[in-house]
Design a protein around this motif. Structure first.
Motif, short mmCIF file in Angstrom:
data_model
loop_
_atom_site.label_atom_id
_atom_site.label_comp_id
_atom_site.label_asym_id
_atom_site.label_seq_id
_atom_site.Cartn_x
_atom_site.Cartn_y
_atom_site.Cartn_z
N ASP A 155 -5.30 44.98 -1.30
CA ASP A 155 -4.34 44.34 -0.38
C ASP A 155 -4.31 42.83 -0.61
OD1 ASP A 155 -2.82 45.90 1.35
OD2 ASP A 155 -4.58 46.44 2.57
N GLU A 156 -5.51 42.24 -0.71
CA GLU A 156 -5.59 40.79 -0.94
C GLU A 156 -4.92 40.42 -2.27
OE1 GLU A 156 -9.85 40.54 1.41
OE2 GLU A 156 -9.81 39.99 -0.72
N LYS A 157 -5.17 41.26 -3.29
CA LYS A 157 -4.63 40.99 -4.62
C LYS A 157 -3.10 41.07 -4.61
CE LYS A 157 -7.50 42.02 -7.65
NZ LYS A 157 -8.43 42.78 -8.50
N ARG A 158 -2.56 42.03 -3.88
CA ARG A 158 -1.11 42.19 -3.81
C ARG A 158 -0.47 40.94 -3.20
NH1 ARG A 158 3.47 44.56 -1.18
NH2 ARG A 158 2.54 44.59 0.89
N ARG A 159 -1.12 40.43 -2.15
CA ARG A 159 -0.58 39.23 -1.50
C ARG A 159 -0.72 38.00 -2.39
NH1 ARG A 159 -0.96 41.75 3.49
NH2 ARG A 159 -3.19 42.13 3.37
N ARG A 160 -1.92 37.85 -3.01
CA ARG A 160 -2.19 36.66 -3.83
C ARG A 160 -1.26 36.61 -5.03
NH1 ARG A 160 -6.41 36.98 -7.24
NH2 ARG A 160 -7.41 38.46 -5.84
N LYS A 161 -1.04 37.75 -5.67
CA LYS A 161 -0.20 37.76 -6.88
C LYS A 161 1.28 37.92 -6.55
CE LYS A 161 -4.01 39.26 -9.76
NZ LYS A 161 -4.38 39.37 -11.17
N LYS A 162 1.59 38.11 -5.26
CA LYS A 162 2.98 38.21 -4.80
C LYS A 162 3.75 39.30 -5.53
CE LYS A 162 3.49 33.48 -3.06
NZ LYS A 162 2.12 32.97 -3.33
N VAL A 163 3.17 40.51 -5.54
CA VAL A 163 3.89 41.64 -6.15
C VAL A 163 4.24 42.66 -5.07
CG1 VAL A 163 2.87 41.35 -8.44
CG2 VAL A 163 1.71 42.82 -6.79
N PRO A 164 5.44 43.28 -5.15
CA PRO A 164 5.85 44.23 -4.11
C PRO A 164 5.05 45.53 -4.13
CG PRO A 164 7.52 44.06 -5.84
CD PRO A 164 6.51 43.00 -6.13
N LEU A 165 4.45 45.87 -5.27
CA LEU A 165 3.74 47.15 -5.38
C LEU A 165 2.47 46.97 -6.19
CD1 LEU A 165 3.69 50.26 -4.95
CD2 LEU A 165 5.05 50.47 -7.06
N LEU A 166 1.37 47.49 -5.64
CA LEU A 166 0.09 47.41 -6.34
C LEU A 166 -0.58 48.78 -6.33
CD1 LEU A 166 -1.96 44.51 -6.89
CD2 LEU A 166 -3.30 46.34 -5.93
N VAL A 167 -1.15 49.14 -7.46
CA VAL A 167 -1.82 50.43 -7.61
C VAL A 167 -3.32 50.20 -7.59
CG1 VAL A 167 -2.09 52.46 -9.09
CG2 VAL A 167 0.09 51.18 -9.09
N ALA A 168 -4.02 50.80 -6.62
CA ALA A 168 -5.46 50.57 -6.49
C ALA A 168 -6.23 51.79 -6.96
CB ALA A 168 -5.80 50.28 -5.03
N ASN A 169 -7.30 51.56 -7.70
CA ASN A 169 -8.19 52.68 -8.03
C ASN A 169 -9.63 52.20 -8.14
OD1 ASN A 169 -6.87 52.08 -11.04
ND2 ASN A 169 -9.05 52.45 -11.10
N LEU A 170 -10.54 53.16 -8.01
CA LEU A 170 -11.97 52.89 -8.13
C LEU A 170 -12.30 52.82 -9.62
CD1 LEU A 170 -14.43 52.62 -6.19
CD2 LEU A 170 -14.86 55.04 -6.59
N ALA A 171 -12.80 51.66 -10.05
CA ALA A 171 -12.98 51.44 -11.49
C ALA A 171 -13.87 52.51 -12.12
CB ALA A 171 -13.58 50.06 -11.72
N GLN A 172 -14.98 52.82 -11.46
CA GLN A 172 -15.93 53.75 -12.07
C GLN A 172 -15.31 55.12 -12.32
OE1 GLN A 172 -16.23 51.83 -9.40
NE2 GLN A 172 -18.29 51.80 -8.60
N ALA A 173 -14.35 55.50 -11.45
CA ALA A 173 -13.74 56.83 -11.58
C ALA A 173 -12.73 56.88 -12.71
CB ALA A 173 -13.08 57.22 -10.26
N ALA A 174 -12.17 55.72 -13.06
CA ALA A 174 -11.01 55.71 -13.95
C ALA A 174 -11.36 55.48 -15.41
CB ALA A 174 -10.04 54.63 -13.49
N PHE A 175 -12.44 54.73 -15.68
CA PHE A 175 -12.68 54.27 -17.05
C PHE A 175 -12.80 55.41 -18.04
CE2 PHE A 175 -14.62 49.96 -15.70
CZ PHE A 175 -13.34 49.44 -15.61
N GLY A 176 -11.89 55.42 -18.99
CA GLY A 176 -11.97 56.37 -20.10
C GLY A 176 -11.57 57.79 -19.73
#
Ligand code: C5P
Length: 217
Positions: A155-176
């Motif tokens: 949420d903080e990142k979406r506001r800081r980077k001023k983007v209308p849509l942000l996709v969040a995921n847990l890094a450990q679950a996603a890598f590779g």
């Protein structure tokens, strides 16, 4: 006849890691297979878009039907993005861009010694924030891989980077992995998607983007 949801749209995507050289044979990088970004590129092609994929070093084949531009460093990725962003309707930053580059990179291999060695790092440009702040910015989508407090940080990142849509995921679950579990964050709130393959999730993301840019479609 159902028209494709992104027919006639130009989509610019970054994917993979960046590689920041230390010397002729060494470098700093992020863990990223590129699978999610390539899946998003494939889904955008399926949806009828013209897709340019700016890719850091990955072992993946370019998805059929998209233009792939290969880069190594974050600066090269930014330059390639800026060279293509003019005609883009949508920008999706999936790349795991290295936050720092090596300040005084050595052209030749640094010789090993018993002494400590310091490497000075200098911050890299933020490609997504740069694109989002352009006067004629395309519709911008960011990704946030976090290792904890995923939704709060996202949420903080979406506001800081001023983007209308942000996709969040847990890094450990996603890598590779081939599967991922993501939540889409926009002005309407949080939209968690059930765990699925990166390709299935990429299609859902593309449909969500299509609905956001043409709400009455
Ligand atoms: O700040 P953080 O790296 O977590 O933000 C992630 C999002 O920002 C991703 O969409 C990533 O592609 C983008 N990003 C970027 N340039 C950077 C750092 C991140 O485009 N230097």
């Amino acid at each position: 006849f159902q028209p494709k949801s992104l027919a006639g749209k130009q989509v610019l995507i970054t994917a993979g890691p960046t590689f920041e050289p230390i010397d002729a044979v060494r470098g700093i990088t992020n863990i990223s297979s590129g699978k999610m970004g390539y899946a998003v590129a494939r889904a955008a092609v399926e949806a009828g878009a013209r897709v340019t994929l700016i890719s850091g070093p990955t072992a993946l084949a370019a998805p059929l039907g998209c233009l792939r531009v290969d880069v190594n460093t974050a600066q090269q990725m930014l330059d390639a993005v800026l060279a293509h962003v003019g005609k883009a309707d949508i920008f999706i930053g999936v790349a795991a861009v290295a936050d720092y580059a090596v300040k005084n990179r050595s052209e030749h291999k640094i010789k090993k010694s018993d002494a400590n060695l310091s490497i000075e790092l200098t911050p890299n440009p933020d490609i997504l924030a740069t694109v989002a702040s352009l006067p004629a910015a395309p519709f911008c989508v960011g990704f946030a891989a976090e290792s904890q407090h995923v939704l709060q940080y996202a949420d903080e990142k979406r506001r800081r980077k001023k983007v209308p849509l942000l996709v969040a995921n847990l890094a450990q679950a996603a890598f590779g992995a081939d599967d991922n579990e993501i939540t889409l964050l926009d002005d309407a709130g949080h939209h968690p998607l059930p765990k699925a393959s990166k390709q299935v999730l990429a299609r859902e993301l593309i449909q969500h983007i299509a609905r956001m840019i043409t709400p009455h479609a």
